[in-house]
Design a protein around this motif. Structure first.
Motif, PDB file in Angstrom:
ATOM      1  N   ALA A 171       5.526   4.294  12.431  1.00  0.00           N
ATOM      2  CA  ALA A 171       5.264   5.252  11.350  1.00  0.00           C
ATOM      3  C   ALA A 171       4.309   4.648  10.323  1.00  0.00           C
ATOM      4  CB  ALA A 171       6.578   5.663  10.683  1.00  0.00           C
ATOM      5  N   ASP A 172       4.489   3.355  10.016  1.00  0.00           N
ATOM      6  CA  ASP A 172       3.575   2.682   9.088  1.00  0.00           C
ATOM      7  C   ASP A 172       2.144   2.733   9.612  1.00  0.00           C
ATOM      8  OD1 ASP A 172       5.784   1.982   7.546  1.00  0.00           O
ATOM      9  OD2 ASP A 172       5.934  -0.026   8.420  1.00  0.00           O
ATOM     10  N   GLU A 178      -4.523   7.028   9.529  1.00  0.00           N
ATOM     11  CA  GLU A 178      -5.131   8.179   8.850  1.00  0.00           C
ATOM     12  C   GLU A 178      -5.925   7.718   7.626  1.00  0.00           C
ATOM     13  OE1 GLU A 178      -3.741  12.383   6.669  1.00  0.00           O
ATOM     14  OE2 GLU A 178      -2.290  11.160   7.788  1.00  0.00           O
ATOM     15  N   THR A 179      -5.357   6.779   6.867  1.00  0.00           N
ATOM     16  CA  THR A 179      -6.033   6.268   5.676  1.00  0.00           C
ATOM     17  C   THR A 179      -7.331   5.546   6.051  1.00  0.00           C
ATOM     18  OG1 THR A 179      -3.888   5.965   4.587  1.00  0.00           O
ATOM     19  CG2 THR A 179      -5.768   4.786   3.655  1.00  0.00           C
ATOM     20  N   GLY A 225      -1.330  -3.622   4.929  1.00  0.00           N
ATOM     21  CA  GLY A 225      -0.181  -4.025   4.113  1.00  0.00           C
ATOM     22  C   GLY A 225       0.190  -3.009   3.058  1.00  0.00           C
ATOM     23  N   ASN A 226      -0.788  -2.238   2.586  1.00  0.00           N
ATOM     24  CA  ASN A 226      -0.512  -1.231   1.555  1.00  0.00           C
ATOM     25  C   ASN A 226       0.183   0.004   2.115  1.00  0.00           C
ATOM     26  OD1 ASN A 226      -1.759  -2.875  -0.350  1.00  0.00           O
ATOM     27  ND2 ASN A 226      -3.778  -1.960   0.005  1.00  0.00           N
ATOM     28  N   SER A 227       0.219   0.121   3.450  1.00  0.00           N
ATOM     29  CA  SER A 227       0.884   1.264   4.080  1.00  0.00           C
ATOM     30  C   SER A 227       2.263   0.909   4.622  1.00  0.00           C
ATOM     31  CB  SER A 227       0.019   1.813   5.236  1.00  0.00           C
ATOM     32  OG  SER A 227      -1.197   2.330   4.751  1.00  0.00           O
ATOM     33  N   LEU A 228       2.676  -0.346   4.456  1.00  0.00           N
ATOM     34  CA  LEU A 228       3.973  -0.760   4.972  1.00  0.00           C
ATOM     35  C   LEU A 228       5.109  -0.183   4.138  1.00  0.00           C
ATOM     36  CD1 LEU A 228       3.409  -4.555   5.793  1.00  0.00           C
ATOM     37  CD2 LEU A 228       3.253  -2.590   7.341  1.00  0.00           C
ATOM     38  N   SER A 229       6.177   0.200   4.812  1.00  0.00           N
ATOM     39  CA  SER A 229       7.375   0.654   4.107  1.00  0.00           C
ATOM     40  C   SER A 229       8.035  -0.525   3.416  1.00  0.00           C
ATOM     41  CB  SER A 229       8.353   1.272   5.103  1.00  0.00           C
ATOM     42  OG  SER A 229       8.816   0.276   6.006  1.00  0.00           O
ATOM     43  N   ASP A 230       8.924  -0.246   2.495  1.00  0.00           N
ATOM     44  CA  ASP A 230       9.644  -1.318   1.806  1.00  0.00           C
ATOM     45  C   ASP A 230      10.409  -2.177   2.810  1.00  0.00           C
ATOM     46  OD1 ASP A 230       8.702  -0.386  -0.586  1.00  0.00           O
ATOM     47  OD2 ASP A 230      10.547   0.696  -1.116  1.00  0.00           O
ATOM     48  N   GLU A 231      10.971  -1.539   3.824  1.00  0.00           N
ATOM     49  CA  GLU A 231      11.739  -2.271   4.835  1.00  0.00           C
ATOM     50  C   GLU A 231      10.838  -3.237   5.609  1.00  0.00           C
ATOM     51  OE1 GLU A 231      14.572  -1.367   8.756  1.00  0.00           O
ATOM     52  OE2 GLU A 231      13.775   0.279   7.541  1.00  0.00           O
ATOM     53  N   SER A 264       4.109  -4.538  16.998  1.00  0.00           N
ATOM     54  CA  SER A 264       4.675  -3.985  15.768  1.00  0.00           C
ATOM     55  C   SER A 264       5.184  -5.143  14.920  1.00  0.00           C
ATOM     56  CB  SER A 264       5.834  -3.019  16.087  1.00  0.00           C
ATOM     57  OG  SER A 264       6.873  -3.713  16.767  1.00  0.00           O
ATOM     58  N   HIS A 265       5.331  -4.909  13.634  1.00  0.00           N
ATOM     59  CA  HIS A 265       5.814  -5.944  12.707  1.00  0.00           C
ATOM     60  C   HIS A 265       5.007  -7.235  12.822  1.00  0.00           C
ATOM     61  CE1 HIS A 265       8.979  -3.608  10.945  1.00  0.00           C
ATOM     62  NE2 HIS A 265       9.550  -3.355  12.122  1.00  0.00           N
ATOM     63  N   THR A 266       5.639  -8.344  13.075  1.00  0.00           N
ATOM     64  CA  THR A 266       4.964  -9.639  13.017  1.00  0.00           C
ATOM     65  C   THR A 266       3.860  -9.759  14.067  1.00  0.00           C
ATOM     66  OG1 THR A 266       7.043 -10.639  12.300  1.00  0.00           O
ATOM     67  CG2 THR A 266       5.312 -12.135  13.047  1.00  0.00           C
ATOM     68  N   ALA A 267       2.670 -10.133  13.615  1.00  0.00           N
ATOM     69  CA  ALA A 267       1.545 -10.440  14.499  1.00  0.00           C
ATOM     70  C   ALA A 267       0.950 -11.761  14.040  1.00  0.00           C
ATOM     71  CB  ALA A 267       0.494  -9.339  14.454  1.00  0.00           C
TER      72      ALA A 267
END
Length: 423
Positions: A171-172, A178-179, A225-231, A264-267
């Motif tokens: 989802a992130d 899109e951004t 990073g600016n599109s990441l959810s708080d989680e 996803s997540h850590t790269a």
């Protein structure tokens, strides 16, 4: 008639280089075994659908680089371009998930991509890879990275830079895609041709572009990073904190996205000045279910062995592979005894090279000097008749005669003497 040569993008690994490969393989096996990882060996070719679904049809790997062919049953197969998809296929097909707990797997072998050959990059190349399936814990991310760091340091590459980023959840990434597209669309005509194509198919890969004009446009692009959810942000902070606790330094790279859709997540990537990325990986929590298995959290990495060994060759002398003893003999009885002695020494753990030329002693002695062996064992008619052998230390020229049984009775002393010569 023209001579047959290796196919473009492939190369022979010759004996003078193989010592580096064996050194890396031995170190990796030892470190991964101590972390309870088990080796898995999957087929070199798989059904093409595995890579199209697993890696992503919009990726360069699937779209441009795969070696795909029809077999005699008109089934589409592909030489594996990477190792993770095959391991996941095996994990599902062999029901490894039913064993419970975390599956800790590693592999090593050839991969195939149709790319432009260059230093450290071939169309047939080799990877060492690790996959940890069944844990979403951030410690799994850190443990896998730490093992890669351990291997790289153990082989002598402690100057590589670990670059890190978080790709967040699916989802992130949808939100960020899109951004990013909205930002890049006004510049579409100024992007390099590959990036123009990626704008609709795989826009995150534009961040990897090496084109100067595209990189200039990306200077002010929005960051993932600016599109990441708080989680997702909290998770990444935990990963960074645990790495710091282990004393592992890293550099944040907000444009690091890796080249495959399943991450996803850590790269992360290990970067070198000479070859760029030597290895890298990340978390791929959705891949197992995408390929028909149960929901399974997973993380893995792969290291390109050609690039790794290219660096080692620049930094380290060639690993020693010379024999301990070079056996010189002449005469039917002496040659038979030399053959037997060579076998006895090998069974006792020594490296013994037997000269099979049958040429004059002078020529055999020259080959012994060039061999790099610590000592030369000499048997002629006289030695064979009396069950004797001449022992000559090639570094000093010191030579002595002894009974063959005495030589084989002082193996510990010989082992110590050879170790002293090699020191």
């Amino acid at each position: 008639m023209a001579s047959i040569q290796a196919v473009r993008g492939t190369r022979d690994i010759l004996p003078e280089e193989i010592g580096y490969w064996q050194q890396v393989e031995t170190i990796a096996r030892d470190i991964l075994a101590r972390a309870a990882f088990k080796e898995i060996r999957t087929p070199i070719f798989e059904q093409t659908d595995l890579f199209e679904r697993g890696i992503g049809e919009a990726t360069d790997v699937v779209g441009k680089e795969m070696y795909t062919f029809l077999d005699k049953g008109d089934r589409s197969n592909t030489l594996r371009p990477e190792g993770t998809a095959g391991v996941v296929r095996s994990y599902i097909e062999q029901k490894l998930h039913a064993q419970g707990g975390v599956q800790r797997l590693w592999y090593m072998g050839p991969m195939f991509r149709y790319e432009r050959p260059q230093a450290g990059r071939q169309r047939q190349f080799h990877q060492l890879g690790l996959e940890m399936l069944g844990s979403a814990d951030v410690r799994a991310d850190v443990e896998s990275i730490a093992l890669a760091v351990d291997i790289l340091k153990a082989v002598g590459l402690d100057e590589l830079v670990l670059e890190m980023n978080s790709l967040g959840t699916k989802a992130d990434r949808v939100q960020y895609r899109e951004t990013l597209v909205n930002y890049l669309r006004p510049y579409q005509a100024d992007l390099d041709p590959d990036s123009q194509d990626r704008l609709t198919r795989n826009p995150l890969r534009i961040l990897d572009s090496k084109a100067a004009k595209t990189q200039e446009i990306l200077q002010d692009a929005p960051l993932l990073g600016n599109s990441l959810s708080d989680e997702s942000q909290t998770r990444f902070e935990k990963v960074k904190g645990l790495l710091s606790d282990l004393g592992i330094t890293y550099k944040l790279n907000p444009k690091l996205v890796r080249g495959l859709d399943y991450y996803s997540h850590t790269a992360f990537e290990f970067q070198s000045v000479q070859f760029g990325a030597v290895g890298g990986g990340g978390r791929y929590d959705g891949l197992v279910s995408e390929l028909g298995g149960p929901e399974t959290a997973a993380i893995g990495w792969a290291i390109g062995l050609e690039r790794l060994i290219g660096l080692l060759q620049q930094l380290q002398p060639k690993p020693e592979s010379q024999a301990d003893f070079y056996l010189v003999s002449r005469g039917e009885q002496a040659e038979a005894q030399a053959l037997k002695m060579a076998q006895q020494l090998r069974q006792a753990g020594f490296k013994a090279e037997l000269d099979l030329s049958g040429s004059a002693f002078g020529k055999q002695f020259k080959r012994a000097d060039r061999s790099g062996a610590a000592a030369c064992l000499i048997l002629g008619d006289a030695e064979a008749e009396n069950q004797q052998v001449q022992l000559k230390w090639l570094g000093t020229g010191e030579q002595s005669e002894m009974a063959q049984t005495d030589l084989l009775g002082q193996l510990d002393e010989l082992r110590s003497a050879i170790a002293a010569v090699r020191a």
